[in-house]
Design a protein around this motif. Structure first.
Motif, PDB file in Angstrom:
ATOM      1  N   SER A 141      11.617  13.029  36.329  1.00  0.00           N
ATOM      2  CA  SER A 141      11.373  14.464  36.475  1.00  0.00           C
ATOM      3  C   SER A 141      12.241  15.060  37.573  1.00  0.00           C
ATOM      4  O   SER A 141      12.697  16.208  37.453  1.00  0.00           O
ATOM      5  CB  SER A 141       9.892  14.749  36.729  1.00  0.00           C
ATOM      6  OG  SER A 141       9.457  14.095  37.903  1.00  0.00           O
ATOM      7  N   GLY A 142      12.501  14.298  38.627  1.00  0.00           N
ATOM      8  CA  GLY A 142      13.409  14.759  39.676  1.00  0.00           C
ATOM      9  C   GLY A 142      14.815  14.956  39.149  1.00  0.00           C
ATOM     10  O   GLY A 142      15.506  15.914  39.516  1.00  0.00           O
ATOM     11  N   LYS A 179      14.370  13.378  44.217  1.00  0.00           N
ATOM     12  CA  LYS A 179      14.738  14.697  43.696  1.00  0.00           C
ATOM     13  C   LYS A 179      16.195  15.061  43.911  1.00  0.00           C
ATOM     14  O   LYS A 179      16.606  16.164  43.592  1.00  0.00           O
ATOM     15  CB  LYS A 179      13.848  15.755  44.338  1.00  0.00           C
ATOM     16  CG  LYS A 179      12.375  15.531  44.030  1.00  0.00           C
ATOM     17  CD  LYS A 179      11.543  16.720  44.374  1.00  0.00           C
ATOM     18  CE  LYS A 179      10.085  16.547  44.090  1.00  0.00           C
ATOM     19  NZ  LYS A 179       9.683  15.818  42.965  1.00  0.00           N
ATOM     20  N   ASN A 180      16.996  14.136  44.455  1.00  0.00           N
ATOM     21  CA  ASN A 180      18.427  14.400  44.601  1.00  0.00           C
ATOM     22  C   ASN A 180      19.193  13.091  44.498  1.00  0.00           C
ATOM     23  O   ASN A 180      18.661  12.021  44.807  1.00  0.00           O
ATOM     24  CB  ASN A 180      18.736  15.154  45.899  1.00  0.00           C
ATOM     25  CG  ASN A 180      18.471  14.311  47.117  1.00  0.00           C
ATOM     26  OD1 ASN A 180      19.165  13.334  47.370  1.00  0.00           O
ATOM     27  ND2 ASN A 180      17.463  14.691  47.900  1.00  0.00           N
ATOM     28  N   GLN A 218      10.051  22.300  38.077  1.00  0.00           N
ATOM     29  CA  GLN A 218       9.431  21.386  39.030  1.00  0.00           C
ATOM     30  C   GLN A 218       8.215  20.711  38.429  1.00  0.00           C
ATOM     31  O   GLN A 218       7.694  21.156  37.415  1.00  0.00           O
ATOM     32  CB  GLN A 218       9.041  22.141  40.302  1.00  0.00           C
ATOM     33  CG  GLN A 218      10.240  22.737  41.003  1.00  0.00           C
ATOM     34  CD  GLN A 218       9.850  23.557  42.213  1.00  0.00           C
ATOM     35  OE1 GLN A 218       8.724  23.994  42.349  1.00  0.00           O
ATOM     36  NE2 GLN A 218      10.820  23.776  43.081  1.00  0.00           N
ATOM     37  N   GLY A 228       9.728   9.581  42.893  1.00  0.00           N
ATOM     38  CA  GLY A 228       9.611  10.849  43.604  1.00  0.00           C
ATOM     39  C   GLY A 228      10.943  11.434  44.035  1.00  0.00           C
ATOM     40  O   GLY A 228      10.988  12.496  44.642  1.00  0.00           O
ATOM     41  N   SER A 231      14.766  18.186  37.067  1.00  0.00           N
ATOM     42  CA  SER A 231      14.682  19.336  37.981  1.00  0.00           C
ATOM     43  C   SER A 231      16.015  19.598  38.652  1.00  0.00           C
ATOM     44  O   SER A 231      16.481  20.744  38.700  1.00  0.00           O
ATOM     45  CB  SER A 231      13.618  19.084  39.052  1.00  0.00           C
ATOM     46  OG  SER A 231      12.349  18.973  38.483  1.00  0.00           O
ATOM     47  N   TYR A 232      16.627  18.562  39.161  1.00  0.00           N
ATOM     48  CA  TYR A 232      17.901  18.693  39.870  1.00  0.00           C
ATOM     49  C   TYR A 232      18.987  19.224  38.931  1.00  0.00           C
ATOM     50  O   TYR A 232      19.714  20.157  39.264  1.00  0.00           O
ATOM     51  CB  TYR A 232      18.302  17.338  40.462  1.00  0.00           C
ATOM     52  CG  TYR A 232      19.582  17.394  41.247  1.00  0.00           C
ATOM     53  CD1 TYR A 232      19.597  17.870  42.549  1.00  0.00           C
ATOM     54  CD2 TYR A 232      20.783  16.979  40.684  1.00  0.00           C
ATOM     55  CE1 TYR A 232      20.786  17.930  43.276  1.00  0.00           C
ATOM     56  CE2 TYR A 232      21.970  17.037  41.392  1.00  0.00           C
ATOM     57  CZ  TYR A 232      21.966  17.510  42.692  1.00  0.00           C
ATOM     58  OH  TYR A 232      23.140  17.576  43.396  1.00  0.00           O
ATOM     59  N   LEU A 286      16.815   9.286  42.194  1.00  0.00           N
ATOM     60  CA  LEU A 286      16.126  10.195  41.286  1.00  0.00           C
ATOM     61  C   LEU A 286      15.084   9.457  40.457  1.00  0.00           C
ATOM     62  O   LEU A 286      15.311   8.316  40.056  1.00  0.00           O
ATOM     63  CB  LEU A 286      17.132  10.831  40.317  1.00  0.00           C
ATOM     64  CG  LEU A 286      18.204  11.723  40.925  1.00  0.00           C
ATOM     65  CD1 LEU A 286      19.329  11.956  39.927  1.00  0.00           C
ATOM     66  CD2 LEU A 286      17.592  13.040  41.363  1.00  0.00           C
ATOM     67  N   ASP A 287      13.967  10.117  40.197  1.00  0.00           N
ATOM     68  CA  ASP A 287      13.092   9.642  39.131  1.00  0.00           C
ATOM     69  C   ASP A 287      13.315  10.571  37.943  1.00  0.00           C
ATOM     70  O   ASP A 287      14.150  11.492  38.013  1.00  0.00           O
ATOM     71  CB  ASP A 287      11.630   9.538  39.579  1.00  0.00           C
ATOM     72  CG  ASP A 287      10.953  10.868  39.855  1.00  0.00           C
ATOM     73  OD1 ASP A 287      11.541  11.950  39.589  1.00  0.00           O
ATOM     74  OD2 ASP A 287       9.810  10.844  40.350  1.00  0.00           O
TER      75      ASP A 287
END
Length: 165
Positions: free
Chosen positions: A72-73, A63-64, A88, A61, A76-77, A69-70
């Motif tokens: 997809s995160g 996201k930074n 997203q 989960g 996205s980042y 980071l995972d």
């Protein structure tokens, strides 16, 4: 953003390997190839940003980079920071947003998707050229580069998408 000299050198070497596409009309597995897609400025930024995150820790989960980071995160980042695109959702949701491309059409900055959890589009990475991609795997928990042709990923390759054209 500051990149280490070694990161810039590595990126240059990777792109150089992509600089000799098949000539137009060359047969590849019995099909005629299209003219190669050009690498955009945003694509170069995406790849450079992805390379700068090598060894960033994994967090489900995440996201930074500060928190981890995972997969997809990470995508996205990077697309937000490097190309100004808001991307997203899960890997599957990101796949639905992208334009499908053939594996032979891959260029740096495109997305590659894998079935790693017995469900389609469960993992995503960013293609960097020379049959390699950057991703954030939960196994061994660090952003890293992998070979598309490695036994594990070759068996799980699902599709490729582009967000950049």
């Amino acid at each position: 953003m500051r990149f280490s000299l070694s990161c810039v050198f590595l990126f240059s070497v990777l792109l150089a390997g992509c600089g000799s596409p098949l000539p137009r009309g060359t047969a590849e597995r019995g099909t005629i190839t299209q003219a190669p897609r050009a690498v955009s400025g945003h694509a170069t930024e995406v790849v450079m940003y992805a390379m700068s995150l090598i060894d960033t820790g994994y967090r489900f989960g995440g996201k930074n980079p500060e928190a981890g980071l995972d997969c997809s995160g990470m995508v996205s980042y990077i697309f937000d920071q490097a190309a100004g695109l808001k991307v997203q959702g899960s890997a599957a949701e990101i796949a639905r947003r992208g334009r499908p491309i053939g594996r032979h059409e891959l260029r740096p900055g495109d997305l590659v998707f894998f079935n790693t959890m017995n469900r389609p589009f469960s993992h995503v990475g960013i293609y960097i050229g020379n049959d390699r991609f950057v991703h954030a795997p939960s196994t061994n928990g660090r952003v890293r580069i992998e070979q598309m042709g490695s036994r594990y990923f070759a068996q799980r390759y699902e599709a490729a998408r582009t967000l950049l054209d």
